[in-house]
Design a protein around this motif. Structure first.
Motif, PDB file in Angstrom:
ATOM      1  N   ASN A 481      38.117  12.429  -4.520  1.00  0.00           N
ATOM      2  CA  ASN A 481      38.824  12.487  -3.232  1.00  0.00           C
ATOM      3  C   ASN A 481      39.989  13.466  -3.295  1.00  0.00           C
ATOM      4  OD1 ASN A 481      40.984  11.146  -4.536  1.00  0.00           O
ATOM      5  ND2 ASN A 481      40.145   9.141  -3.997  1.00  0.00           N
ATOM      6  N   SER A 482      40.772  13.496  -2.226  1.00  0.00           N
ATOM      7  CA  SER A 482      41.861  14.470  -2.118  1.00  0.00           C
ATOM      8  C   SER A 482      42.968  14.233  -3.143  1.00  0.00           C
ATOM      9  CB  SER A 482      42.459  14.430  -0.706  1.00  0.00           C
ATOM     10  OG  SER A 482      42.950  13.133  -0.408  1.00  0.00           O
ATOM     11  N   LEU A 483      43.044  13.023  -3.709  1.00  0.00           N
ATOM     12  CA  LEU A 483      44.059  12.715  -4.719  1.00  0.00           C
ATOM     13  C   LEU A 483      43.571  13.027  -6.130  1.00  0.00           C
ATOM     14  CD1 LEU A 483      45.427   9.296  -3.385  1.00  0.00           C
ATOM     15  CD2 LEU A 483      46.584  11.509  -3.345  1.00  0.00           C
ATOM     16  N   ASN A 484      42.353  13.577  -6.230  1.00  0.00           N
ATOM     17  CA  ASN A 484      41.751  13.930  -7.522  1.00  0.00           C
ATOM     18  C   ASN A 484      41.282  12.704  -8.299  1.00  0.00           C
ATOM     19  OD1 ASN A 484      40.897  16.094  -9.171  1.00  0.00           O
ATOM     20  ND2 ASN A 484      42.588  15.720 -10.608  1.00  0.00           N
ATOM     21  N   THR A 485      41.318  11.534  -7.666  1.00  0.00           N
ATOM     22  CA  THR A 485      40.717  10.346  -8.264  1.00  0.00           C
ATOM     23  C   THR A 485      39.299  10.198  -7.700  1.00  0.00           C
ATOM     24  OG1 THR A 485      41.531   8.868  -6.535  1.00  0.00           O
ATOM     25  CG2 THR A 485      42.967   9.212  -8.411  1.00  0.00           C
ATOM     26  N   TYR A 486      38.549   9.241  -8.248  1.00  0.00           N
ATOM     27  CA  TYR A 486      37.185   9.010  -7.775  1.00  0.00           C
ATOM     28  C   TYR A 486      37.136   7.753  -6.901  1.00  0.00           C
ATOM     29  CZ  TYR A 486      35.448  12.580 -10.972  1.00  0.00           C
ATOM     30  OH  TYR A 486      35.206  13.772 -11.608  1.00  0.00           O
ATOM     31  N   SER A 487      36.622   7.913  -5.684  1.00  0.00           N
ATOM     32  CA  SER A 487      36.452   6.782  -4.772  1.00  0.00           C
ATOM     33  C   SER A 487      34.982   6.375  -4.749  1.00  0.00           C
ATOM     34  CB  SER A 487      36.882   7.162  -3.353  1.00  0.00           C
ATOM     35  OG  SER A 487      38.230   7.522  -3.325  1.00  0.00           O
ATOM     36  N   ASN A 488      34.746   5.092  -4.593  1.00  0.00           N
ATOM     37  CA  ASN A 488      33.371   4.612  -4.454  1.00  0.00           C
ATOM     38  C   ASN A 488      32.972   4.670  -2.979  1.00  0.00           C
ATOM     39  OD1 ASN A 488      30.873   3.396  -4.616  1.00  0.00           O
ATOM     40  ND2 ASN A 488      31.673   1.345  -5.020  1.00  0.00           N
ATOM     41  N   LYS A 489      32.048   5.566  -2.655  1.00  0.00           N
ATOM     42  CA  LYS A 489      31.556   5.701  -1.285  1.00  0.00           C
ATOM     43  C   LYS A 489      30.254   4.920  -1.086  1.00  0.00           C
ATOM     44  CE  LYS A 489      34.700   8.960  -0.544  1.00  0.00           C
ATOM     45  NZ  LYS A 489      35.828   8.845   0.387  1.00  0.00           N
ATOM     46  N   GLY A 490      30.007   3.958  -1.976  1.00  0.00           N
ATOM     47  CA  GLY A 490      28.780   3.152  -1.881  1.00  0.00           C
ATOM     48  C   GLY A 490      28.904   2.105  -0.788  1.00  0.00           C
ATOM     49  N   ILE A 491      28.608   2.500   0.434  1.00  0.00           N
ATOM     50  CA  ILE A 491      28.804   1.653   1.612  1.00  0.00           C
ATOM     51  C   ILE A 491      27.479   1.479   2.345  1.00  0.00           C
ATOM     52  CG2 ILE A 491      30.002   1.470   3.848  1.00  0.00           C
ATOM     53  CD1 ILE A 491      32.206   3.285   2.453  1.00  0.00           C
ATOM     54  N   TYR A 492      27.194   0.254   2.755  1.00  0.00           N
ATOM     55  CA  TYR A 492      25.979  -0.037   3.518  1.00  0.00           C
ATOM     56  C   TYR A 492      26.298  -0.072   5.009  1.00  0.00           C
ATOM     57  CZ  TYR A 492      24.004  -1.574  -0.937  1.00  0.00           C
ATOM     58  OH  TYR A 492      23.557  -1.618  -2.234  1.00  0.00           O
ATOM     59  N   ILE A 493      25.332   0.365   5.800  1.00  0.00           N
ATOM     60  CA  ILE A 493      25.429   0.208   7.245  1.00  0.00           C
ATOM     61  C   ILE A 493      24.462  -0.910   7.617  1.00  0.00           C
ATOM     62  CG2 ILE A 493      25.198   1.328   9.493  1.00  0.00           C
ATOM     63  CD1 ILE A 493      27.410   2.480   7.693  1.00  0.00           C
ATOM     64  N   LEU A 494      24.996  -2.023   8.081  1.00  0.00           N
ATOM     65  CA  LEU A 494      24.202  -3.211   8.363  1.00  0.00           C
ATOM     66  C   LEU A 494      24.179  -3.504   9.858  1.00  0.00           C
ATOM     67  CD1 LEU A 494      25.546  -5.581   5.532  1.00  0.00           C
ATOM     68  CD2 LEU A 494      23.745  -3.860   5.388  1.00  0.00           C
ATOM     69  N   ASN A 495      23.155  -4.225  10.272  1.00  0.00           N
ATOM     70  CA  ASN A 495      23.115  -4.647  11.680  1.00  0.00           C
ATOM     71  C   ASN A 495      22.431  -6.000  11.823  1.00  0.00           C
ATOM     72  OD1 ASN A 495      20.554  -2.737  11.325  1.00  0.00           O
ATOM     73  ND2 ASN A 495      20.084  -4.203  12.944  1.00  0.00           N
ATOM     74  N   TYR A 496      22.718  -6.671  12.920  1.00  0.00           N
ATOM     75  CA  TYR A 496      22.057  -7.931  13.231  1.00  0.00           C
ATOM     76  C   TYR A 496      20.647  -7.621  13.692  1.00  0.00           C
ATOM     77  CZ  TYR A 496      26.264 -10.853  12.967  1.00  0.00           C
ATOM     78  OH  TYR A 496      27.362 -11.545  12.527  1.00  0.00           O
ATOM     79  N   GLU A 497      19.673  -8.175  12.979  1.00  0.00           N
ATOM     80  CA  GLU A 497      18.265  -7.922  13.303  1.00  0.00           C
ATOM     81  C   GLU A 497      17.820  -8.918  14.369  1.00  0.00           C
ATOM     82  OE1 GLU A 497      15.107  -9.323  12.772  1.00  0.00           O
ATOM     83  OE2 GLU A 497      14.130  -7.444  13.320  1.00  0.00           O
ATOM     84  N   PRO A 498      17.220  -8.462  15.461  1.00  0.00           N
ATOM     85  CA  PRO A 498      16.951  -9.318  16.627  1.00  0.00           C
ATOM     86  C   PRO A 498      16.132 -10.571  16.347  1.00  0.00           C
ATOM     87  CG  PRO A 498      16.645  -7.027  17.205  1.00  0.00           C
ATOM     88  CD  PRO A 498      16.846  -7.063  15.722  1.00  0.00           C
ATOM     89  N   VAL A 499      15.153 -10.500  15.428  1.00  0.00           N
ATOM     90  CA  VAL A 499      14.281 -11.659  15.220  1.00  0.00           C
ATOM     91  C   VAL A 499      14.915 -12.676  14.283  1.00  0.00           C
ATOM     92  CG1 VAL A 499      12.020 -12.414  14.398  1.00  0.00           C
ATOM     93  CG2 VAL A 499      12.243 -10.261  15.645  1.00  0.00           C
ATOM     94  N   LEU A 500      15.425 -12.194  13.143  1.00  0.00           N
ATOM     95  CA  LEU A 500      15.929 -13.105  12.124  1.00  0.00           C
ATOM     96  C   LEU A 500      17.341 -13.594  12.408  1.00  0.00           C
ATOM     97  CD1 LEU A 500      14.806 -11.363   8.813  1.00  0.00           C
ATOM     98  CD2 LEU A 500      13.720 -13.269   9.963  1.00  0.00           C
TER      99      LEU A 500
END
Length: 507
Positions: A481-500
């Protein structure tokens, strides 16, 4: 009880292979665990129990341990499944690609007694079972998702700095250990995290990773720790990576004290932004990263971004304006509520309208969701939130409303209903007499992932810059990142599934 035991003893579990009860199988191209289980007349669960790293996939020429038929469960037309908390017949049927009726036929007591946690269900097998695992969202970077396998036998040293604060507990003449556990949430979190670490150490030994584990009490408060003393004792001179300490101040202090030493230091749980240092790895995605991941997802999917923000949420307004989305904010009426016509003006018909809702006011949310629902017949739309909203859990906001709008949000963890995850949870419960919570799973995921990264031919920095990995619930995608450290960008995009009506990863 298990926390009291963990507090006193550091137990490492070992794997023993009895040649009379087990045999070996060399994996051929295209084989699956299910096919191998059927070949040897055993269950996938039995194979996973003996080969925990097979949960990350199997490769051609890999050698796995198989139980002999005399010690196996001889289920040629069925498999078994241990029911865990919050599972339903529907979720189990989807997991194994069978119908609810087939489950009921194979388990007659379901119709009379219902589904119970801890129940061992018979799962009918029609052919090759393909578990319906929730899929992760499309990668938001070009870094490949990879299940790492051991590629070096060179021993590496991994140090854990965990805030047990044993000396304080021993000198506490007022509170007993059980009393301390009831009162001290930070200690409980530490012990849960540590219980997951122990599971990871066990799995690493089973896989055959050559990792020398060192565990020290960091004796932390927000601004103090035992780290200066540990450095004076040269405890880190052979370390290839350090997990901990917990507080960001102490992470920064450790990095600063080690100076030019390039030992990777992984911050386990902090979301704070630390000082600039090229050897700090923030393993927890920040709230800002989650927000950015959701916005990027909308842009990459060519969506029409719209925001409905109540008058007191200035920070999101400023964020959107700074990113050139100021014309995408819905105007409010004199009462501060959303009006359908104001929303309609910003909608488009040729793409999905992703509508960000930011408010914790029940009236605002009801008015906004009513407006969205009324426009669903004319437009493609999906509701989005950028951070957890406790108001949505209140009974005034009907869950079916959120399901209908397929509510989408960024998350640092996924809901993993795979057989592999189930095996982990059941094994944890067998050892600790309780199912793992988020901190225990986090402890396992971070520890095992770090050990796998250390076990590659390339150094930790190179592996982290080139590969994204997944464990039980967490994804690790370290990016500078901009601070020269390492950020974890491991992010999920989740949603409410209509049936379940369950949270599912978005495709």
């Amino acid at each position: 009880m298990y926390k009291k035991v963990i507090l006193v003893f550091v137990a490492l579990f070992s794997f023993a292979l009895n040649a009379q009860n087990y045999r070996k199988h060399k994996v051929v191209q295209g084989e699956t665990i299910t096919q191998i289980a059927q070949k040897y007349n055993c269950t996938p669960s039995e194979i996973f129990n003996l080969n925990p790293d097979a949960q990350n996939g199997i490769r051609p020429d890999a050698v796995i341990i198989i139980p002999n038929s005399k010690t196996s469960l001889t289920l040629t037309n069925s498999n078994s499944h241990l029911v865990s908390a919050k599972e339903t017949l529907y979720s189990i049927s989807k997991l194994y690609s069978v119908s609810i009726e087939e489950l009921q036929n194979a388990n007659p007591t379901l119709e009379t007694e219902g589904l119970k946690m801890g129940q061992n269900l018979v799962i009918p097998i029609k052919s090759v079972v393909k578990p319906n695992v929730a899929a992760a969202n499309k990668q938001l970077t070009d870094k490949s998702l990879k299940a790492l396998t051991k590629s070096t036998s060179i021993q590496k040293e991994l140090v854990f700095l965990l805030p047990f604060n044993i000396s304080k507990i021993e000198n506490d003449t007022i509170n007993s250990i059980p009393s301390k556990l009831k009162k001290d949430k930070f200690l409980n979190m530490t012990l849960d995290f540590y219980s997951g670490v122990l599971m990871a150490i066990d799995s690493a030994k089973t896989v055959g990773l050559n990792i020398d584990i060192k565990i020290y009490d960091s004796e932390e408060t927000k601004n103090t720790s035992s780290i200066p003393s540990l450095i004076q004792q040269n405890k880190f001179q052979k370390a290839n990576a350090i997990i901990g300490p917990f507080y960001q101040y102490n992470i920064d202090k450790l990095s600063q004290t080690l100076g030019n030493n390039s030992i990777p230091i992984l911050s386990p749980l902090s979301k704070e932004i630390g000082k600039s240092s090229s050897n700090i790895y923030q393993s927890m995605p920040t709230n800002e990263d989650c927000k950015a991941a959701m916005i990027n997802y909308i842009i990459k999917n060519n969506g029409n971004l719209i925001a409905m923000i109540d008058s007191k949420k200035a920070s999101l307004k400023d964020y959107l304006k700074s990113n050139n989305f100021k014309n995408r904010i819905v105007g409010l009426n004199p009462n501060g509520l959303v009006v359908k016509d104001s929303l309609r003006k910003l909608m488009v018909r040729n793409k999905v309208n992703y509508i960000i809702l930011d408010s914790q006011k029940t009236g605002f949310i009801l008015a906004a969701t009513n407006a969205m629902i009324s426009l669903m017949t004319d437009y493609q739309l999906q509701m989005v939130i950028l951070e957890p909203n406790p108001t949505l859990d209140f009974y005034e906001i009907d869950l079916t409303r959120l399901v209908k709008l397929k509510m989408m949000y960024p998350s640092i963890v996924r809901e993993n209903l795979s057989p592999e995850a189930e095996i982990f949870r059941n094994k944890y419960k067998k050892i600790n007499k309780i199912f793992p919570n988020q901190f225990a799973i986090r402890g396992f995921d971070l520890a095992f992932d770090t050990m796998m990264r250390l076990s590659q031919e390339e150094d930790f920095k190179t592996v982290s810059e080139n590969y994204t990995t997944e464990q039980i619930e967490n994804k690790f995608n370290y990016t500078k990142n901009s601070l020269n450290t390492y950020s974890n960008k491991g992010i999920y995009i989740l949603n409410y599934e209509p049936v379940l009506t369950l949270k599912q990863a978005s495709e």
